[in-house]
Design a protein around this motif. Structure first.
Motif, PDB file in Angstrom:
ATOM      1  N   SER B   5       0.834  -1.203   0.000  1.00  0.00           N
ATOM      2  CA  SER B   5       0.000   0.000   0.000  1.00  0.00           C
ATOM      3  C   SER B   5       0.867   1.251   0.000  1.00  0.00           C
ATOM      4  O   SER B   5       0.566   2.228  -0.685  1.00  0.00           O
ATOM      5  CB  SER B   5      -0.910   0.034   1.229  1.00  0.00           C
ATOM      6  OG  SER B   5      -1.447  -1.213   1.484  1.00  0.00           O
ATOM      7  N   SER B   6       1.957   1.217   0.797  1.00  0.00           N
ATOM      8  CA  SER B   6       2.861   2.376   0.852  1.00  0.00           C
ATOM      9  C   SER B   6       3.488   2.624  -0.511  1.00  0.00           C
ATOM     10  O   SER B   6       3.603   3.773  -0.954  1.00  0.00           O
ATOM     11  CB  SER B   6       3.971   2.142   1.875  1.00  0.00           C
ATOM     12  OG  SER B   6       3.432   2.046   3.148  1.00  0.00           O
ATOM     13  N   LEU B   9       0.857   4.108  -2.817  1.00  0.00           N
ATOM     14  CA  LEU B   9       0.627   5.530  -2.559  1.00  0.00           C
ATOM     15  C   LEU B   9       1.830   6.368  -2.988  1.00  0.00           C
ATOM     16  O   LEU B   9       1.667   7.423  -3.594  1.00  0.00           O
ATOM     17  CB  LEU B   9       0.355   5.758  -1.071  1.00  0.00           C
ATOM     18  CG  LEU B   9      -1.054   5.406  -0.609  1.00  0.00           C
ATOM     19  CD1 LEU B   9      -1.161   5.562   0.897  1.00  0.00           C
ATOM     20  CD2 LEU B   9      -2.095   6.285  -1.279  1.00  0.00           C
ATOM     21  N   GLY B  10       3.037   5.877  -2.670  1.00  0.00           N
ATOM     22  CA  GLY B  10       4.260   6.593  -3.051  1.00  0.00           C
ATOM     23  C   GLY B  10       4.320   6.801  -4.550  1.00  0.00           C
ATOM     24  O   GLY B  10       4.677   7.884  -5.031  1.00  0.00           O
ATOM     25  N   TYR B  11       3.953   5.783  -5.275  1.00  0.00           N
ATOM     26  CA  TYR B  11       3.957   5.858  -6.744  1.00  0.00           C
ATOM     27  C   TYR B  11       2.915   6.852  -7.229  1.00  0.00           C
ATOM     28  O   TYR B  11       3.188   7.715  -8.065  1.00  0.00           O
ATOM     29  CB  TYR B  11       3.678   4.455  -7.292  1.00  0.00           C
ATOM     30  CG  TYR B  11       3.525   4.389  -8.793  1.00  0.00           C
ATOM     31  CD1 TYR B  11       4.636   4.355  -9.621  1.00  0.00           C
ATOM     32  CD2 TYR B  11       2.267   4.354  -9.382  1.00  0.00           C
ATOM     33  CE1 TYR B  11       4.504   4.301 -10.986  1.00  0.00           C
ATOM     34  CE2 TYR B  11       2.120   4.299 -10.755  1.00  0.00           C
ATOM     35  CZ  TYR B  11       3.245   4.272 -11.548  1.00  0.00           C
ATOM     36  OH  TYR B  11       3.104   4.223 -12.906  1.00  0.00           O
ATOM     37  N   ASP B 316       3.355   5.251   8.178  1.00  0.00           N
ATOM     38  CA  ASP B 316       2.900   4.817   6.842  1.00  0.00           C
ATOM     39  C   ASP B 316       3.049   5.958   5.845  1.00  0.00           C
ATOM     40  O   ASP B 316       3.468   5.758   4.704  1.00  0.00           O
ATOM     41  CB  ASP B 316       1.419   4.420   6.879  1.00  0.00           C
ATOM     42  CG  ASP B 316       1.172   3.227   7.788  1.00  0.00           C
ATOM     43  OD1 ASP B 316       2.128   2.471   7.993  1.00  0.00           O
ATOM     44  OD2 ASP B 316       0.036   3.077   8.270  1.00  0.00           O
ATOM     45  N   ILE B 317       2.677   7.156   6.314  1.00  0.00           N
ATOM     46  CA  ILE B 317       2.737   8.325   5.430  1.00  0.00           C
ATOM     47  C   ILE B 317       4.187   8.637   5.079  1.00  0.00           C
ATOM     48  O   ILE B 317       4.519   8.844   3.919  1.00  0.00           O
ATOM     49  CB  ILE B 317       2.052   9.526   6.115  1.00  0.00           C
ATOM     50  CG1 ILE B 317       0.649   9.110   6.478  1.00  0.00           C
ATOM     51  CG2 ILE B 317       2.170  10.796   5.265  1.00  0.00           C
ATOM     52  CD1 ILE B 317      -0.448  10.028   6.437  1.00  0.00           C
ATOM     53  N   ARG B 319       6.617   6.574   5.085  1.00  0.00           N
ATOM     54  CA  ARG B 319       7.114   5.498   4.217  1.00  0.00           C
ATOM     55  C   ARG B 319       6.651   5.701   2.777  1.00  0.00           C
ATOM     56  O   ARG B 319       7.407   5.496   1.835  1.00  0.00           O
ATOM     57  CB  ARG B 319       6.616   4.148   4.749  1.00  0.00           C
ATOM     58  CG  ARG B 319       7.414   2.984   4.221  1.00  0.00           C
ATOM     59  CD  ARG B 319       7.194   1.742   5.023  1.00  0.00           C
ATOM     60  NE  ARG B 319       5.780   1.370   5.104  1.00  0.00           N
ATOM     61  CZ  ARG B 319       5.338   0.292   5.731  1.00  0.00           C
ATOM     62  NH1 ARG B 319       6.190  -0.501   6.336  1.00  0.00           N
ATOM     63  NH2 ARG B 319       4.063  -0.004   5.774  1.00  0.00           N
ATOM     64  N   SER B 320       5.391   6.145   2.618  1.00  0.00           N
ATOM     65  CA  SER B 320       4.871   6.376   1.265  1.00  0.00           C
ATOM     66  C   SER B 320       5.675   7.458   0.560  1.00  0.00           C
ATOM     67  O   SER B 320       6.038   7.310  -0.612  1.00  0.00           O
ATOM     68  CB  SER B 320       3.398   6.800   1.322  1.00  0.00           C
ATOM     69  OG  SER B 320       2.640   5.764   1.860  1.00  0.00           O
ATOM     70  N   SER B 324       8.151   7.491  -2.629  1.00  0.00           N
ATOM     71  CA  SER B 324       8.066   8.436  -3.754  1.00  0.00           C
ATOM     72  C   SER B 324       9.476   8.858  -4.171  1.00  0.00           C
ATOM     73  O   SER B 324       9.814   8.860  -5.357  1.00  0.00           O
ATOM     74  CB  SER B 324       7.284   9.688  -3.363  1.00  0.00           C
ATOM     75  OG  SER B 324       5.957   9.376  -3.106  1.00  0.00           O
TER      76      SER B 324
END
Lengths: 225, 435
Positions: B5-6, B9-11, B316-317, B319-320, B324
């Protein structure tokens, strides 16, 4: 019915240098399971602050918030995250959708964050979009949806993790009368059908009589209507 | 939130797909920045490796041999030839040959120059593949069968203004203990003109037959043995020990590295300096990634609030957003390394194109500026082949390429660490209150 939320002697004071601003004054409230509680009040009366405190986005100056056995006011960052993930669904005045995620992705996002497998999250999101009659717009981005449709997506998103408590902060405040009516009707019917507890704050006094209980927040003081 | 999930979201934070938006400009800028910074680094590395290898191989195969066995006190032909047989039998030796070497002054029809003369037998050219590989006959043939045969490198032939069939006189100085040196002129016939492709060898070298060389160069240490081994670039310690076992007293083993150490070290140092300078550009690009991540976090503050209210952990944020930065660095690195490799592999064609373009450009402008003068076409040369190899060689070391990729991605990811941490620490309430 059992109690789902209890607030005891809640105070929120913002300090601005030497001046203290008392936003919430000694609020006490008990909310029963599966009930719809409407709190109305003028702008600046502390409605959003109250919801932010209940949702664990802010911490009180004094007092207790107990939701599903969790002492929200004394939870640590990790427990607050778990609380927000599993116990609360937010609907804000501004839809707050991720602008470059489709309607479907926006709805499934909280489930995905909670670790639900993608396919299952997608299935749940599609089911909810069906319920808000937006399944045909599932691949549209927020910019391609009307204000009412965006709020419907936000409503669907608030329900994806099946939280027992939905916190709605003026969800129709930015909509015209017709769309506001549609969204309100949809929200109340979904809350009833999914058996959720709804705390709905608004400045709209016409909501009196819509929910199971109506409270008025005035100058930081909460009273029964 | 799961790792998947991270990453997702990062992508997605990087690639804005909503209508009317095609992503943050800074993201594109950082991508191009990291990619562009890697192009010169890769080109420098690949070309420098190629140049060093190209020059070293020519020195090692044509000049010094892999190993030389030298006797500084002096020896005779019979001893040398019998030792060659013993050395050839040593495990790991692929070829051994006797040679004589000395300096001479060469006189041609229209010029004279100093040369390094080496006497070798015809069999060296026929049996030593490494030697043959780097001797390209420009004119005539590699013929040292006659006593008066002479092969000249292109540089020497040019200075003497001779061609195959012409006569060249070599004047060799012989010294005798306690007496003045005696100059001995000997006439030779040019049988061929060769190039090794490297100016330093092409400007001084000449070959005569081994017999003639042994007769002319009689100073102690003139007669030596050249040895070729399977892998001259790995450690030569083992083979040195084996050779020392068969050598007679006063003979010494000298490896190509001992002979060319200063040159080789200077090449390596230059290469390291160039790589270091280019690496600084990559560091600047990494800083650019950091500032891009700061902008990205700022532009995604509302999204962070949404994610936090939906139950995303600050970690989590972070890590996302870290992902990126990682994805941005990885994509930029891959693009930059690919572009660098394509450019490096085609460096000769690119240089030729630039030279042609500049030549045409200058010729064209000269014809405009001086319309009534007869224009000669200009031929611009960016690199003078007299000082380098005739063709820029490339050698791709995938080990080094992967190291560059790893360091670049690591730097980019590291640069995004602080902005990513800040993203995780954003308090939703501050953003909500602004709305």
């Amino acid at each position: 019915m059992s109690e789902v939320l209890r607030i005891e002697g809640l105070w929120k004071v913002y300090s601005n240098g030497s001046e203290d601003l008392e936003v919430l004054k000694d609020i006490s409230l008990s909310v029963e399971e599966n009930s719809v509680v409407i709190i109305t009040g003028e702008s600046g009366s502390g409605k959003s602050t109250l919801l932010n405190l209940v949702g664990g986005l802010d911490s009180p100056t004094k007092g207790e918030i107990i939701s599903h056995g969790n002492k929200v006011s004394s939870l640590g960052e990790d427990d607050l995250t778990t609380y927000r993930r599993n116990h609360v669904g937010f609907i804000f005045q501004f839809h707050f959708l991720l602008k470059d995620f489709t309607a479907l992705e926006n709805v499934m996002l909280p489930a995905y964050i909670a670790g639900v497998p993608k396919k299952e999250a997608q299935r749940r999101a599609l089911d909810l979009l069906e319920r808000v009659r937006l399944v045909q717009r599932k691949n549209h981005y927020p910019a391609e949806l009307s204000g009412g449709e965006r709020q419907k997506v936000a409503v669907a998103r608030s329900l994806i993790n099946d939280p027992p408590l939905i916190l709605a902060d003026e969800p129709t405040g930015n909509l015209d009368e017709v769309n506001a009516g549609i969204v309100k009707e949809l929200l109340f019917s979904l809350v009833r059908s999914y058996k959720k507890t709804l705390l709905f704050v608004s400045h709209d006094i016409s909501l009196k009589g819509v929910g199971d209980r109506h409270l008025v927040l005035e100058h930081g003081v909460l009273r029964e209507s | 939130m799961s790792l998947k999930s991270s990453l997702f979201l990062g992508y997605r934070f990087l690639f804005d797909r909503s209508e009317g938006r095609r992503g943050l400009k800074q993201v594109k800028g950082a991508f191009i920045g990291i990619a562009l910074s890697l192009v010169p680094l890769v080109v420098v590395l690949v070309v420098a490796n190629g140049m060093i290898e190209g020059i070293t191989r020519r020195f090692v195969e044509v000049g010094t041999s892999h190993i030389q066995l030298k006797n500084y006190i002096g020896t005779d032909r019979n001893s040398v030839e019998s030792l060659v047989q013993d050395v050839s039998a040593v495990e790991g030796v692929t070829f051994a040959f006797p040679f004589s070497t000395g300096l001479a002054l060469a006189y041609g029809e229209n010029g004279r120059t100093g040369v390094t003369v080496k006497g070798i037998s015809q069999s060296v050219y026929e049996e030593d593949e490494g030697f043959r590989q780097y001797i390209e006959m420009k004119e005539g043939s590699f013929d040292l069968k006659e006593k008066d045969s002479l092969l000249l490198s292109v540089g020497v032939a040019q200075k003497l203004d001779v061609k195959p069939g012409d006569e060249v006189r070599l004047v060799i100085a012989r010294s005798f203990p306690g007496r003045r040196p005696v100059l001995r002129p000997v006439n030779f016939t040019v049988k061929g003109i060769f190039t090794t492709g490297y100016y330093e060898l092409d400007g001084l070298s000449a070959y005569i037959s081994y017999e003639q060389g042994a007769a002319l160069f009689r100073d102690p240490g003139s007669l030596s043995i050249g040895v070729k081994v399977e892998d001259p670039y790995s450690s030569l310690d083992d083979i040195t020990l084996k050779l020392e076992e068969v050598l007679k007293p006063n003979w010494h083993v000298v490896t190509w590295y001992d002979l060319e150490k200063p040159v080789y070290k200077s090449f390596q140092t230059t290469r390291m300096l160039l790589v270091f300078i280019m690496f600084l550009i990559v560091c600047v690009a990494a800083v650019n990634i950091s500032s891009t991540m700061v902008m990205l976090v700022l532009s995604r503050r509302q999204d962070i609030v949404i994610l936090k209210s939906a139950g995303a952990d600050p970690r989590d944020i972070s890590r996302s957003f870290f992902f990126s930065g990682f994805i941005l660095s990885a994509f930029g690195t891959c693009a930059g390394v690919a572009a660098g490799l394509v450019l490096a592999v085609n460096i000769n064609e690119v240089v030729a194109f630039i030279e042609k373009f500049l030549s045409n450009f200058v010729t064209f402008f000269a014809s405009i500026l001086f319309p009534f003068q007869e224009q000669k076409s200009v031929h611009i040369k960016l690199f003078d082949p007299s000082f380098y190899l005739e063709r820029i060689p490339v050698r791709i070391s995938f080990q080094e390429v992967f190291l560059i990729m790893f360091v670049s991605v690591a730097l980019g990811s590291l640069a995004s660490y602080i902005p990513a941490r800040r993203a995780g620490n954003i308090r939703p309430l501050e953003i909500l209150q602004k709305h």
